[in-house]
Motif scaffolding. Structure first.
Motif, PDB file in Angstrom:
ATOM      1  N   ILE A  57       0.831  -1.209   0.000  1.00 50.30           N
ATOM      2  CA  ILE A  57       0.000   0.000   0.000  1.00 50.30           C
ATOM      3  C   ILE A  57       0.863   1.256   0.000  1.00 50.30           C
ATOM      4  O   ILE A  57       0.591   2.232  -0.707  1.00 50.30           O
ATOM      5  N   LEU A  58       1.915   1.239   0.821  1.00 49.27           N
ATOM      6  CA  LEU A  58       2.760   2.427   0.964  1.00 49.27           C
ATOM      7  C   LEU A  58       3.764   2.569  -0.174  1.00 49.27           C
ATOM      8  O   LEU A  58       4.495   3.555  -0.233  1.00 49.27           O
ATOM      9  N   GLY A  59       3.822   1.563  -1.067  1.00 42.22           N
ATOM     10  CA  GLY A  59       4.775   1.623  -2.166  1.00 42.22           C
ATOM     11  C   GLY A  59       6.215   1.429  -1.731  1.00 42.22           C
ATOM     12  O   GLY A  59       7.148   1.882  -2.399  1.00 42.22           O
ATOM     13  N   LYS A  60       6.402   0.762  -0.602  1.00 42.13           N
ATOM     14  CA  LYS A  60       7.766   0.481  -0.133  1.00 42.13           C
ATOM     15  C   LYS A  60       8.259  -0.829  -0.748  1.00 42.13           C
ATOM     16  O   LYS A  60       7.461  -1.717  -1.030  1.00 42.13           O
ATOM     17  N   PRO A  61       9.561  -0.953  -0.920  1.00 37.73           N
ATOM     18  CA  PRO A  61      10.076  -2.203  -1.492  1.00 37.73           C
ATOM     19  C   PRO A  61       9.804  -3.405  -0.587  1.00 37.73           C
ATOM     20  O   PRO A  61       9.874  -3.297   0.634  1.00 37.73           O
ATOM     21  N   LEU A 109      -0.278  -9.118  -4.836  1.00 37.63           N
ATOM     22  CA  LEU A 109      -0.193  -7.742  -4.330  1.00 37.63           C
ATOM     23  C   LEU A 109       0.301  -6.784  -5.421  1.00 37.63           C
ATOM     24  O   LEU A 109      -0.193  -5.660  -5.545  1.00 37.63           O
ATOM     25  N   SER A 110       1.257  -7.253  -6.233  1.00 33.39           N
ATOM     26  CA  SER A 110       1.845  -6.341  -7.218  1.00 33.39           C
ATOM     27  C   SER A 110       0.890  -6.082  -8.377  1.00 33.39           C
ATOM     28  O   SER A 110       1.071  -5.144  -9.144  1.00 33.39           O
ATOM     29  N   SER A 111      -0.156  -6.917  -8.496  1.00 35.20           N
ATOM     30  CA  SER A 111      -1.188  -6.618  -9.489  1.00 35.20           C
ATOM     31  C   SER A 111      -2.162  -5.561  -8.962  1.00 35.20           C
ATOM     32  O   SER A 111      -2.969  -5.021  -9.708  1.00 35.20           O
ATOM     33  N   LEU A 112      -2.083  -5.281  -7.651  1.00 35.42           N
ATOM     34  CA  LEU A 112      -3.018  -4.342  -7.013  1.00 35.42           C
ATOM     35  C   LEU A 112      -2.360  -3.037  -6.609  1.00 35.42           C
ATOM     36  O   LEU A 112      -3.038  -2.022  -6.416  1.00 35.42           O
ATOM     37  N   CYS A 113      -1.036  -3.059  -6.416  1.00 35.48           N
ATOM     38  CA  CYS A 113      -0.311  -1.894  -5.911  1.00 35.48           C
ATOM     39  C   CYS A 113       1.016  -1.787  -6.656  1.00 35.48           C
ATOM     40  O   CYS A 113       1.511  -2.765  -7.201  1.00 35.48           O
ATOM     41  N   GLU A 114       1.593  -0.592  -6.580  1.00 38.87           N
ATOM     42  CA  GLU A 114       2.913  -0.369  -7.188  1.00 38.87           C
ATOM     43  C   GLU A 114       3.990  -0.446  -6.115  1.00 38.87           C
ATOM     44  O   GLU A 114       3.991   0.365  -5.172  1.00 38.87           O
ATOM     45  N   PHE A 115       4.896  -1.373  -6.234  1.00 43.73           N
ATOM     46  CA  PHE A 115       6.050  -1.398  -5.312  1.00 43.73           C
ATOM     47  C   PHE A 115       7.177  -2.206  -5.946  1.00 43.73           C
ATOM     48  O   PHE A 115       6.959  -2.938  -6.922  1.00 43.73           O
ATOM     49  N   GLU A 116       8.345  -2.043  -5.365  1.00 42.47           N
ATOM     50  CA  GLU A 116       9.524  -2.765  -5.855  1.00 42.47           C
ATOM     51  C   GLU A 116       9.620  -4.098  -5.119  1.00 42.47           C
ATOM     52  O   GLU A 116       9.325  -4.155  -3.922  1.00 42.47           O
ATOM     53  N   PHE A 117      10.068  -5.109  -5.827  1.00 48.95           N
ATOM     54  CA  PHE A 117      10.067  -6.451  -5.249  1.00 48.95           C
ATOM     55  C   PHE A 117      11.434  -7.110  -5.464  1.00 48.95           C
ATOM     56  O   PHE A 117      11.915  -7.197  -6.589  1.00 48.95           O
ATOM     57  N   TYR A 176      -9.694  -1.689   1.119  1.00 48.58           N
ATOM     58  CA  TYR A 176      -9.933  -1.149   2.471  1.00 48.58           C
ATOM     59  C   TYR A 176      -8.785  -0.248   2.908  1.00 48.58           C
ATOM     60  O   TYR A 176      -8.990   0.892   3.328  1.00 48.58           O
ATOM     61  N   TYR A 177      -7.592  -0.754   2.770  1.00 47.28           N
ATOM     62  CA  TYR A 177      -6.452   0.022   3.295  1.00 47.28           C
ATOM     63  C   TYR A 177      -6.135   1.237   2.432  1.00 47.28           C
ATOM     64  O   TYR A 177      -5.589   2.213   2.927  1.00 47.28           O
ATOM     65  N   LYS A 178      -6.461   1.169   1.132  1.00 43.65           N
ATOM     66  CA  LYS A 178      -6.236   2.362   0.302  1.00 43.65           C
ATOM     67  C   LYS A 178      -7.042   3.529   0.865  1.00 43.65           C
ATOM     68  O   LYS A 178      -6.632   4.677   0.812  1.00 43.65           O
ATOM     69  N   GLU A 179      -8.184   3.206   1.464  1.00 46.23           N
ATOM     70  CA  GLU A 179      -9.023   4.261   2.045  1.00 46.23           C
ATOM     71  C   GLU A 179      -8.612   4.601   3.482  1.00 46.23           C
ATOM     72  O   GLU A 179      -8.655   5.759   3.884  1.00 46.23           O
ATOM     73  N   TYR A 180      -8.236   3.585   4.250  1.00 45.33           N
ATOM     74  CA  TYR A 180      -8.125   3.791   5.701  1.00 45.33           C
ATOM     75  C   TYR A 180      -6.741   3.567   6.294  1.00 45.33           C
ATOM     76  O   TYR A 180      -6.606   3.517   7.518  1.00 45.33           O
ATOM     77  N   ILE A 181      -5.725   3.438   5.470  1.00 45.40           N
ATOM     78  CA  ILE A 181      -4.402   3.049   5.973  1.00 45.40           C
ATOM     79  C   ILE A 181      -3.927   3.946   7.124  1.00 45.40           C
ATOM     80  O   ILE A 181      -3.281   3.469   8.061  1.00 45.40           O
ATOM     81  N   GLN A 182      -4.314   5.234   7.067  1.00 46.30           N
ATOM     82  CA  GLN A 182      -3.803   6.162   8.102  1.00 46.30           C
ATOM     83  C   GLN A 182      -4.231   5.754   9.512  1.00 46.30           C
ATOM     84  O   GLN A 182      -3.549   6.058  10.483  1.00 46.30           O
ATOM     85  N   HIS A 183      -5.326   5.022   9.617  1.00 46.47           N
ATOM     86  CA  HIS A 183      -5.791   4.586  10.942  1.00 46.47           C
ATOM     87  C   HIS A 183      -5.039   3.357  11.455  1.00 46.47           C
ATOM     88  O   HIS A 183      -5.300   2.891  12.564  1.00 46.47           O
ATOM     89  N   TYR A 184      -4.155   2.837  10.634  1.00 49.06           N
ATOM     90  CA  TYR A 184      -3.437   1.608  11.000  1.00 49.06           C
ATOM     91  C   TYR A 184      -1.925   1.803  11.080  1.00 49.06           C
ATOM     92  O   TYR A 184      -1.181   0.840  11.142  1.00 49.06           O
ATOM     93  N   LEU A 185      -1.502   3.054  11.080  1.00 45.63           N
ATOM     94  CA  LEU A 185      -0.059   3.309  11.038  1.00 45.63           C
ATOM     95  C   LEU A 185       0.456   4.055  12.253  1.00 45.63           C
ATOM     96  O   LEU A 185       1.647   4.351  12.324  1.00 45.63           O
ATOM     97  N   GLU A 186      -0.404   4.348  13.223  1.00 48.45           N
ATOM     98  CA  GLU A 186      -0.005   5.237  14.331  1.00 48.45           C
ATOM     99  C   GLU A 186       1.404   5.010  14.845  1.00 48.45           C
ATOM    100  O   GLU A 186       2.149   5.928  15.066  1.00 48.45           O
ATOM    101  N   GLU A 187       1.735   3.728  15.076  1.00 52.52           N
ATOM    102  CA  GLU A 187       3.032   3.475  15.684  1.00 52.52           C
ATOM    103  C   GLU A 187       4.093   3.091  14.666  1.00 52.52           C
ATOM    104  O   GLU A 187       5.174   2.678  15.026  1.00 52.52           O
ATOM    105  N   TYR A 188       3.736   3.180  13.394  1.00 54.84           N
ATOM    106  CA  TYR A 188       4.676   2.723  12.377  1.00 54.84           C
ATOM    107  C   TYR A 188       5.737   3.782  12.139  1.00 54.84           C
ATOM    108  O   TYR A 188       5.425   4.922  11.800  1.00 54.84           O
ATOM    109  N   PRO A 189       6.993   3.436  12.314  1.00 52.95           N
ATOM    110  CA  PRO A 189       8.041   4.442  12.126  1.00 52.95           C
ATOM    111  C   PRO A 189       8.100   4.886  10.676  1.00 52.95           C
ATOM    112  O   PRO A 189       8.085   4.058   9.778  1.00 52.95           O
ATOM    113  N   ALA A 190       8.116   6.187  10.473  1.00 49.73           N
ATOM    114  CA  ALA A 190       8.085   6.749   9.115  1.00 49.73           C
ATOM    115  C   ALA A 190       9.390   6.449   8.364  1.00 49.73           C
ATOM    116  O   ALA A 190      10.389   6.121   8.968  1.00 49.73           O
TER     117      ALA A 190
END
Lengths: 331, 331
Positions: B205-209, B263-271, B317-331
């Motif tokens: 979702i976040l486009g991280k590798p 997942l890669s068919s649904l989101c853009e990220f490096e693998f 779901y997460y494309k809409e609401y991901i911000q509610h699931y990241l509170e403690e996730y280090p940026a």
């Protein structure tokens, strides 16, 4: 067993039944022995068990739930025979949390102490055949499913798993022995909470009537305590035992009735067979005897003492010393 | 599922991932739902999960280690879905005693509360396939040996055994489900401690590798959360499930690489595929997938959601609401 000479050996539950026999043997072998015991009144610690070796070892009174004491005690030890535990199945049902605290939580506390302060200590843990519950097939091998029938059996198997896990992950070299009915001198007799062998032996000595439920045909295997001490020492001495779980057992199996028959050749008492009470029948595990071929082939352990000889020696001991084992026994 | 209408249902861990989905379904079915959650920050409780049903159920903030609260909460309930737990394998190794207190000790406290105050409550316990460790054979049936590879696996199997024991001895009707990789909306994403599905979904979702160790060929089975909710309800509703342990699973197994491919068919990220680090390889369990034919034949449970459909819904779901699931996730 030259290997234990001058080695530092810690025994938890060392004032108890098996622990005191092991301590005596290790003292003979020239080890520097420290025994740890909580002396909880209802449990097996009895200073009479170590009266003859008290000056040849160190005694440390502490509870294995005590993290600070454990952390201090495990340092600089070469071996740890971890025998301390709550062993009454009945008590585990009336007070499950105490059983959990001693048989699970304290084991993890002790293993954490080893991991932090002495990760090369060689560990042997006293497990129990109770983890198998009612056998699906006989003889029971180590690959039989674990299906405990009481809280004690569950907590004891968790204790085993912790030891094997800390072996596999942290390389603290550990072995688990699943013991079957162990009997002999120095066994707890003062209450009925630790199984039928102690009850029958005590009542035989005291000339009290002994009752067997049903026809007494249930088969069991029995180990005299000196054979169990041999298994503990062999397990600690041999690298092939590292990370292993072994059944103990005996080549000859006896019915409960034969067990009582041997006792009746040694003592005078009345013997009755009574119908199986419904609530006991429901939790009865039927026949049990183990396949101990794994420890036999890998460590060369094979019990030497027959039930006849072992019970004769046991009865001789208690005929002389029974008064030291009855303190809490209601008259 | 008419059976749950107007029934009183308690869900421990009810603000978490699976618990909140179950609560929503039970509210729809007309049950009177109370959810219990400790809201321990690192754990899965997230009030956003119940935003739409908050007014249709009771929320009780308490810890399952709290004996008094448990004793009060279990009274007068018809069903107890016991989902609360410490679920991080990693955390169980860094803090084994907390894992033990939650996954063993608190379970026993809760069962004691049921025994004393509500012995007819119908109980379903959330177990885990983690208890099997590295499979000896595939697919893994319920008669596969338990050989946990971390403290969490040991404590979770003790938790299972307690439930089955209290069923067998005290007749508190209980069922255990051994869940495999569960995924879906409302899963914890804020840290890496709860397994690879959450990590991969979040990073996609976040486009991280995303990196896979080895060639990504390890097989797994996956359950979308709605299928797990069905299994929980079917288990509680049917008497044949009483006293049973069931594997969950899926008819189709996927490699980790196929999971990431979807997942890669649904989101853009490096693998990337990276060599297996030695210390990870040592604890890797290889392929895992279960045989769930027992629950299929006895309860008629068969998962309906394919991994493609389930991941598509999850990502929506997460494309809409991901911000509610990241509170403690280090940026």
């Amino acid at each position: 067993m030259e290997i234990f000479k001058n080695k530092r050996v810690l025994i938890t539950g060392g004032v108890g039944f098996i622990g005191s026999h092991l301590a005596r043997k290790l003292v003979e072998l020239g080890a520097k022995v420290t025994i740890v015991d909580s002396m909880i009144p209802r449990y097996g610690g009895n200073l009479f068990n170590i009266r003859d070796i008290r000056d040849q070892l160190k005694v440390n009174f502490s509870d294995i739930r005590d993290a600070s004491a454990n952390a201090h005690l495990v340092r600089d030890q070469d071996y740890l025979f971890n025998l301390a535990g709550q062993v009454s199945h009945i008590d585990s049902m009336t007070d499950p949390l105490t059983d959990l605290d001693i048989n699970c939580r304290a084991q993890l506390i002790l293993l954490e102490a080893c991991r932090k302060y002495n990760p090369t200590i060689r560990l042997v843990y006293a497990g129990t055949r109770q983890v198998y519950g009612r056998p699906d097939s006989l003889p029971v091998t180590e690959s039989h499913l674990v299906q405990p029938v009481d809280v004690n059996g569950i907590n004891k198997v968790a204790g085993e798993y912790y030891h094997i896990l800390y072996n596999n992950v942290y390389h603290i070299p550990s072995t688990v022995l699943r013991m079957t009915n162990v009997y002999g001198p120095c066994q707890l007799l003062k209450h009925d909470g630790q199984g039928f062998t102690g009850i029958f032996i005590r009542d035989a000595i005291l000339g009290k009537p002994i009752s067997i439920f049903g026809d007494g045909s249930q088969l069991r295997d029995f180990n005299f305590v000196s054979d169990v001490v041999d298994a503990l020492l062999l397990s600690a001495a041999q690298d092939v035992a590292i990370g292993k779980v072994y059944n103990l057992g005996h080549s000859t199996h006896y019915s409960l009735k034969s067990f009582v028959d041997i006792l009746s050749s040694l003592c005078e008492f009345e013997f009755n067979m009574v119908p199986f009470p419904e609530e006991k029948k429901r939790i009865d595990i039927g026949d049990y005897y183990s396949d101990y071929s794994l420890i036999k082939s890998e460590l060369g352990w094979d019990p030497k003492v027959s039930l006849d000889d072992g019970l004769a020696e046991t009865i001789r001991y208690y005929k002389e010393y029974i008064q030291h084992y009855l303190e809490e026994y209601p008259a």
